[in-house]
Design a protein around this motif. Structure first.
Motif, short mmCIF file in Angstrom:
data_model
loop_
_atom_site.label_atom_id
_atom_site.label_comp_id
_atom_site.label_asym_id
_atom_site.label_seq_id
_atom_site.Cartn_x
_atom_site.Cartn_y
_atom_site.Cartn_z
N LEU A 27 1.47 -1.75 -0.82
CA LEU A 27 2.64 -1.05 -1.80
C LEU A 27 2.71 0.24 -1.79
O LEU A 27 1.99 1.51 -1.52
N ASN A 28 4.11 0.36 -1.45
CA ASN A 28 4.81 2.02 -1.37
C ASN A 28 5.60 2.28 -3.06
O ASN A 28 6.46 1.69 -3.29
N TRP A 101 -2.41 3.44 -2.13
CA TRP A 101 -3.09 4.72 -1.10
C TRP A 101 -4.15 4.52 -0.71
O TRP A 101 -4.70 5.43 -2.00
N ILE A 102 -4.63 4.41 0.81
CA ILE A 102 -6.03 4.66 0.53
C ILE A 102 -5.92 5.84 2.18
O ILE A 102 -5.28 5.61 2.89
N ASP A 103 -7.13 6.91 1.91
CA ASP A 103 -6.74 7.34 3.07
C ASP A 103 -7.86 6.69 3.58
O ASP A 103 -9.54 6.98 3.40
N GLY A 106 -10.25 8.81 6.65
CA GLY A 106 -10.13 10.33 6.14
C GLY A 106 -10.19 10.93 7.79
O GLY A 106 -10.67 12.13 7.23
N ASN A 107 -8.97 11.26 7.30
CA ASN A 107 -8.31 12.06 8.63
C ASN A 107 -6.99 12.04 7.82
O ASN A 107 -6.09 11.97 7.39
N PRO A 108 -7.68 14.00 7.43
CA PRO A 108 -6.47 14.51 6.91
C PRO A 108 -5.30 14.77 7.43
O PRO A 108 -4.19 14.97 6.76
N GLU A 113 -2.67 7.16 4.41
CA GLU A 113 -2.27 6.43 5.61
C GLU A 113 -1.87 5.12 5.60
O GLU A 113 -0.85 4.30 5.57
N TYR A 114 -2.89 4.35 4.33
CA TYR A 114 -3.12 2.90 3.97
C TYR A 114 -2.41 2.10 2.86
O TYR A 114 -3.07 2.81 1.99
#
Length: 555
Positions: A27-28, A101-103, A106-108, A113-114
């Motif tokens: 979701l956004n 939302w999920i990182d 692992g890229n800051p 981004e997910y």
């Protein structure tokens, strides 16, 4: 006056408390209440915590190690896509991701981004339920019978185990007691009639091995070898048991042939007692028609005497439960019977009495009526004979005497037997006088045929080279007859008369009787009508001694 850091913190707290109506999957959060830095909102409705540009006014060189808006230097704002940024040691970090939302990588540099909202363990629904970046992982759609080929396709077969092979629902094994015999129908549609199924078919009308066939020969148990009677040389020889249905019952039955008497509703069924008279061993016990013991025995047409047609009992070809008298066998009834009774040991008139002397068809003895010299009596025309005598044999029936032509005379009997033979016929032995009168005639002659001796006329010593009896009244001695018509008074066999001439001197004493006429070995003097010198004791029985009967009344 509040510092920029203080304002950012307040906004963050406000965002945390605000409700976010998010989609369950990636979701956004696009809430209109999210404030964008500088007093506006971004196009996704997210809070913009960073100032529109460097806030040099609030930059504190002492906090650039921790200030996400001046991280590592004044005016350096940490990225904040779907996340709350953090500055640690002057380097931008993600403090936490927004809800949904999920990182994942692992890229800051790209923050959270997910977009994904976890709902629990992974299930097969085309979504990333555990938000690990993979959809339906762990679900083998090629082999999972609950999700075969696509999610939600659950394999199911009636009465069988469902499997999934290369994404296609496939029937595995059938439940015990069921079988898949029809490829056009899904599942195991055939319910086995015998549970549990057997490896071998029994002869019972059931599908024991559950293959859709009943008592098929390929899988049928071996036929019993002791059920049937197979006795050699009987109609049962070679009989085998067959698996058939009779009277609604399927079992092993003996296949006996038509000549065997058996109850087809019973497995063996062979009769214990024969009921058919057919010349066959119907129950194969080694005996033929034993229930009809009279078969082969004698029978007749129910008549008597010469009318009786003797036959043999046989099976009735029209009804095998009965017998009949087969009159085609010999002897048959005498042709033309009944007839007038003859002295022949036959019931000629079929009245049940042999040689009877009474009744309308009675025996009329062949006698000559003698009236010479005022006498009135009857004398046998021929020498006495048995009723069964023939021209060649004297016979054996010692009941009554007969006066028959061309039969062997009855000899070798003592006086009492001769007397009884005449009495049994209703007549008596002739007296010497009766005998001589019948022989001489009137005027009296020396021989029955005349005054002079003719050796070839009567059976005496000069008749033939061989001396033996001939049939009385035979053609060879047809001229040896008296004027009155009495035969063989001279020669052939001497004849007892009733004239007693003394007795023997021995004990017991025997009366002596005159015998007349001479015999086949007598010379001319012994063959005359008047010869009286031949006498015999009553117990004498000689081959050349016979008799003749007389009667005072007409036969």
């Amino acid at each position: 006056m509040k510092t920029a850091a203080t304002r950012a913190l307040l906004v963050a707290l406000t965002l945390t408390a605000a409700a976010c109506d998010v989609n369950s999957y990636c979701l956004n959060c696009a809430d209109a209440g999210r404030v964008v830095s500088g007093g506006g909102t971004d196009d996704l409705g997210e809070v913009d915590l960073a100032p529109a540009g460097p806030d040099l006014e609030t930059c504190n060189p002492m906090t650039v190690d921790t200030d996400p808006f001046n991280c590592g230097g004044c005016g350096i704002v940490c990225p904040h896509a779907h996340a709350i940024p953090a500055c640690i040691g002057g380097a931008c970090k993600v403090k936490s991701c927004d809800v949904g939302w999920i990182d994942l990588d692992g890229n800051p540099a790209n923050d959270c981004e997910y977009g994904c909202l976890p709902t629990g363990a992974e299930v097969c629904d085309g979504k990333d339920n555990d938000c690990n970046g993979q959809i339906d992982e762990g679900i083998d759609k090629s082999n999972d019978p609950l999700n075969c080929g696509v999610c939600g396709t659950a394999c199911s077969f009636a009465n069988g185990v469902a499997t999934c092979v290369n994404g296609v629902c496939t029937l595995g094994s059938c439940d015990t007691g069921y079988a898949d015999l029809d490829p056009t129908k899904p599942g195991c549609e055939y319910r086995c009639p015998v549970y549990p199924p057997q490896p071998t078919e029994q002869c019972n009308g059931l599908d024991d091995n559950c293959d859709g066939q009943v008592d098929e020969a390929a899988h049928l148990e071996a036929a019993p070898t002791t059920l049937c009677v197979t006795r050699a040389n009987t109609p049962c020889a070679g009989t085998v048991a067959s698996c058939v249905k009779r009277g609604g019952v399927t079992t092993w039955y003996c296949g006996y042939g038509a000549g065997v008497e058996f109850d087809p509703s019973l497995p063996n069924g062979i009769a214990t007692v024969e009921s058919r008279c057919d010349g066959k061993d119907g129950n194969c016990d080694g005996q033929t028609d034993e229930s009809f013991a009279s078969v082969g025995g004698g029978c007749d047409n129910g008549l008597r005497g010469a009318c009786r047609d003797v036959g043999a009992v046989k099976c009735d070809p029209a009804d095998d439960t009965k017998t009949l008298c087969d009159l085609s066998v010999l002897p048959d009834a005498v042709p033309g019977a009944p007839t007038v009774e003859q002295c022949n040991n036959v019931d000629d008139d079929c009245d049940g009495v042999v040689d009877n002397t009474t009744g309308p068809m009675r025996l009329v003895r062949d006698m000559v009526h003698i009236t010479t010299g005022g006498r009135n009596y009857y004398i046998d025309r021929y020498e006495g004979s048995r009723s069964d005598a023939t021209s060649a044999a004297a016979g054996v029936v010692d009941v009554r005497s007969c006066s028959n032509a061309n039969v062997q005379p009855w000899t070798r009997l003592a006086y009492a037997s001769a007397q009884a033979a005449c009495a049994a016929s209703g007549v008596r032995l002739c007296s010497a006088d009766e005998w001589q009168t019948a022989c001489e005639g009137s005027p009296a002659t020396a021989y029955p045929y005349g005054a002079s001796y003719v050796g070839a006329t009567c059976n005496g010593v000069d008749f033939a080279a061989t001396h033996a009896l001939v049939a009385t009244g035979a053609p060879s001695v047809s001229q040896c007859v008296s004027v009155a018509g009495v035969h063989d008074l001279s020669g052939n066999a001497k004849e007892w008369t009733s004239d007693q001439q003394g007795s023997t001197s021995g004990m017991p004493s025997q009366p002596i009787y005159v015998v007349r006429g001479g015999a086949y070995a007598s010379p001319s003097a012994g063959l005359t009508c008047g010869t009286t010198f031949s006498r015999a004791s009553a117990d004498t029985a000689l081959d050349d001694l016979g008799f003749r009967c007389c009667s005072s009344t007409a036969p």
